[in-house]
Structure formats: structure tokens, C-alpha cells
Design an enzyme around this catalytic site. Structure first.
Site, PDB file in Angstrom:
ATOM      1  N   SER A  80      -5.086 -13.885  -4.201  1.00 55.53           N
ATOM      2  CA  SER A  80      -6.088 -12.813  -4.233  1.00 55.53           C
ATOM      3  C   SER A  80      -7.419 -13.278  -3.642  1.00 55.53           C
ATOM      4  O   SER A  80      -7.732 -14.475  -3.617  1.00 55.53           O
ATOM      5  CB  SER A  80      -6.307 -12.314  -5.661  1.00 55.53           C
ATOM      6  OG  SER A  80      -5.086 -11.890  -6.216  1.00 55.53           O
TER       7      SER A  80
HETATM    8  N1  SAM Z   1      -2.593 -14.819  -9.257  1.00 54.11           N
HETATM    9  C1  SAM Z   1      -2.097 -15.224  -7.972  1.00 54.11           C
HETATM   10  C2  SAM Z   1      -2.861 -16.357  -7.378  1.00 54.11           C
HETATM   11  O1  SAM Z   1      -3.830 -16.833  -7.995  1.00 54.11           O
HETATM   12  O2  SAM Z   1      -2.468 -16.801  -6.291  1.00 54.11           O
HETATM   13  C3  SAM Z   1      -1.999 -14.090  -6.991  1.00 54.11           C
HETATM   14  C4  SAM Z   1      -0.937 -13.173  -7.340  1.00 54.11           C
HETATM   15  S1  SAM Z   1      -0.258 -12.128  -6.133  1.00 54.11           S
HETATM   16  C5  SAM Z   1      -1.584 -11.066  -5.732  1.00 54.11           C
HETATM   17  C6  SAM Z   1       0.799 -11.206  -7.251  1.00 54.11           C
HETATM   18  C7  SAM Z   1       1.973 -11.989  -7.739  1.00 54.11           C
HETATM   19  O3  SAM Z   1       2.641 -11.215  -8.733  1.00 54.11           O
HETATM   20  C8  SAM Z   1       3.013 -12.274  -6.664  1.00 54.11           C
HETATM   21  O4  SAM Z   1       3.228 -13.644  -6.557  1.00 54.11           O
HETATM   22  C9  SAM Z   1       4.257 -11.531  -7.155  1.00 54.11           C
HETATM   23  O5  SAM Z   1       5.469 -12.172  -6.832  1.00 54.11           O
HETATM   24  C10 SAM Z   1       4.017 -11.496  -8.651  1.00 54.11           C
HETATM   25  N2  SAM Z   1       4.748 -10.482  -9.397  1.00 54.11           N
HETATM   26  C11 SAM Z   1       5.003  -9.189  -9.073  1.00 54.11           C
HETATM   27  N3  SAM Z   1       5.699  -8.578 -10.057  1.00 54.11           N
HETATM   28  C12 SAM Z   1       5.871  -9.509 -11.032  1.00 54.11           C
HETATM   29  C13 SAM Z   1       6.503  -9.495 -12.321  1.00 54.11           C
HETATM   30  N4  SAM Z   1       7.101  -8.408 -12.832  1.00 54.11           N
HETATM   31  N5  SAM Z   1       6.492 -10.625 -13.047  1.00 54.11           N
HETATM   32  C14 SAM Z   1       5.905 -11.746 -12.575  1.00 54.11           C
HETATM   33  N6  SAM Z   1       5.298 -11.822 -11.375  1.00 54.11           N
HETATM   34  C15 SAM Z   1       5.281 -10.714 -10.618  1.00 54.11           C
END
Ligand code: SAM
Length: 230
Positions: A80
């Protein structure tokens, strides 16, 4: 030939500081930008100033690590934007020792910031390869972070209740299990909307009631799972 200049001497008022490297300078500018955009939590800014975001991005993007933008991390996912991370973390009102659940580990950057602020961090990611990379980073920097690969929309019941839950992907609705896993007084930060744009919800549990505040608009990758997008 030009005349030689006398060496510049430091006066007592002028402390001898090591000049910042290019990236330290850029990180400093990132923190100043966050301040200008209204981030006030000094513990958060200190944590963000002490973590090298270059370590959390893919090598082709290292030179852009301190831009205020989201960057690709593989599997169609992103780390992000620093402002988004700061805004959400500030809304979470983290205290030292708080038990925080993060949904969407991604690169591990958000989890590292929470750990740096003294929180006990639990994080869930649905892509195993992203989690493997994030775990390597946690080990490298000595962060004790509990993590698992799975569907974060159902939370992590064994370790509940949490003082705070932060969801870093956009959901169609607030997943009920996450509300149930908050302690009384705990905060849930979650982007709610369609797959293009979301509004960041800041939800506080007060006994069995949930006080919801709708804040700014953001654009996240979708939260995919049982209580998210299919
Ligand atoms: N917090 C992260 C960072 O600091 O890099 C950025 C996160 S990215 C914007 C969103 C993440 O949520 C992705 O890696 C995606 O695979 C994960 N995601 C989506 N749905 C999910 C779920 N149901 N459970 C766990 N992770 C999930």
C-alpha cells in the site's frame, strides 16, 4: 587555477551530522510529506522512519520505494501507499502491547510498522508465496510476528479478542467474524465499497454495539474469501 578555499570549520552550534544517503533523504521526505498530509502520531512516524521500505518492494521498484504510491509485489497484489498505511494505522490508535490482527500481510510492511510500535502482531495472507517472502523479512529484521496462510475474512478466533483489526484489502461488507473477535473498546479499520473504490470505515466496539465512522476514500485490491468477494 582558482584559489583554494579554506576548509569549512564547524562552530559549536553546528553539530557534526553524517550526511543522509540518497535513500535516507527520501525516507525523511516521505515522513515530512505524511506530516503535511495530517499524520500526527509521532510513534507511528518514528516507526515509519526506522523501517526501510526498499526491503519490502520488488527489486525493479527499489528506486521508487519512497514515492507515495502503491507498488506491485507479485500475484497481482500491491504494497500500500505510505499515506494509506499511515492513515489506517493512526486510525487504529495502537498502544504498546496491543494485540493486533492484520488481514492481508502482502509484503509485511504494515505488520512490521505495527511490531515496531510495540504491538503483538498476528497477520493472515491468502497467497502462500507472498507470506513466505514476508516471513523472511520478519526474520531478517527480528520481528516476532505470528502469521498464517488462509482466509482472513473469518479472522483468527484462537487468538481473539483483539485490541485492533486492520484489513488491508477492500471488502463488500464488514465481515461479522471480525466484529465478533474485537474486544470491548477495540477498533476495526476496513475499506468497504465495490472493487474499484472504497470508503475507509473506522469501527469501535462498545460492548455489543459498533460505532461506525466513515472516513476517506481509497482504492484497494479486493478482499477475497468466505465473507469477502468470491
Ligand atoms: N498490508 C500489505 C503490505 O503492507 O504490504 C498490503 C496488502 S495488499 C494491498 C492486500 C493483501 O490482502 C494482498 O496481499 C492479498 O493477497 C491479501 N488478501 C486478500 N484477501 C485476503 C483474505 N481473505 N485473507 C488474507 N489475505 C487476503
Amino acid at each position: 587555477m582558482g584559489s583554494k578555499q579554506a576548509p569549512h570549520r564547524l562552530s559549536e552550534e553546528e553539530p557534526s551530522r553524517k550526511p543522509l544517503t540518497r535513500f535516507e533523504g527520501e525516507r525523511h521526505e516521505m515522513i515530512e510529506l505524511l506530516r503535511k498530509r495530517g499524520i500526527r502520531d509521532e510513534r507511528l512516524l518514528k516507526a515509519m522512519a526506522s523501517i526501510d521500505r526498499r526491503e519490502f518492494v520488488h527489486s525493479p521498484f527499489v528506486n521508487r520505494a519512497y514515492e507515495d504510491s502503491a507498488l506491485p509485489i507479485g500475484d497481482g497484489q500491491t504494497i500500500s501507499q505510505p499515506f494509506t498505511v499511515a492513515y489506517m494505522t493512526e486510525a487504529l490508535e495502537v498502544n504498546k502491547g496491543d494485540k493486533i490482527l492484520e488481514i492481508g500481510t502482502g509484503s509485511g510492511y504494515q505488520a512490521a510498522i505495527l511490531a515496531e510500535m510495540g504491538a503483538r502482531v498476528f497477520t493472515i495472507e491468502r497467497h502462500m508465496d507472498l507470506l513466505t517472502e514476508a516471513r523472511k523479512r520478519f526474520d531478517k529484521f527480528g520481528y516476532q510476528i505470528a502469521s498464517k496462510c488462509g482466509d482472513g475474512t473469518i479472522g483468527w478466533k484462537e487468538f481473539s479478542p483483539f485490541d485492533g483489526i486492520i484489513v488491508t484489502a477492500g471488502a463488500p461488507d464488514v465481515p461479522r467474524p471480525l466484529l465478533d473477535q474485537l474486544r470491548d473498546g477495540g477498533m476495526l479499520i476496513i475499506p468497504i465499497g465495490d472493487t474499484e473504490l472504497q470508503t475507509l470505515y473506522v469501527i469501535k466496539r462498545i460492548r455489543d454495539n459498533f460505532e461506525t465512522r466513515e472516513t476517506a476514500g481509497f482504492k484497494f485490491v479486493p478482499l477475497i474469501g468466505k465473507k469477502g468477494w468470491k
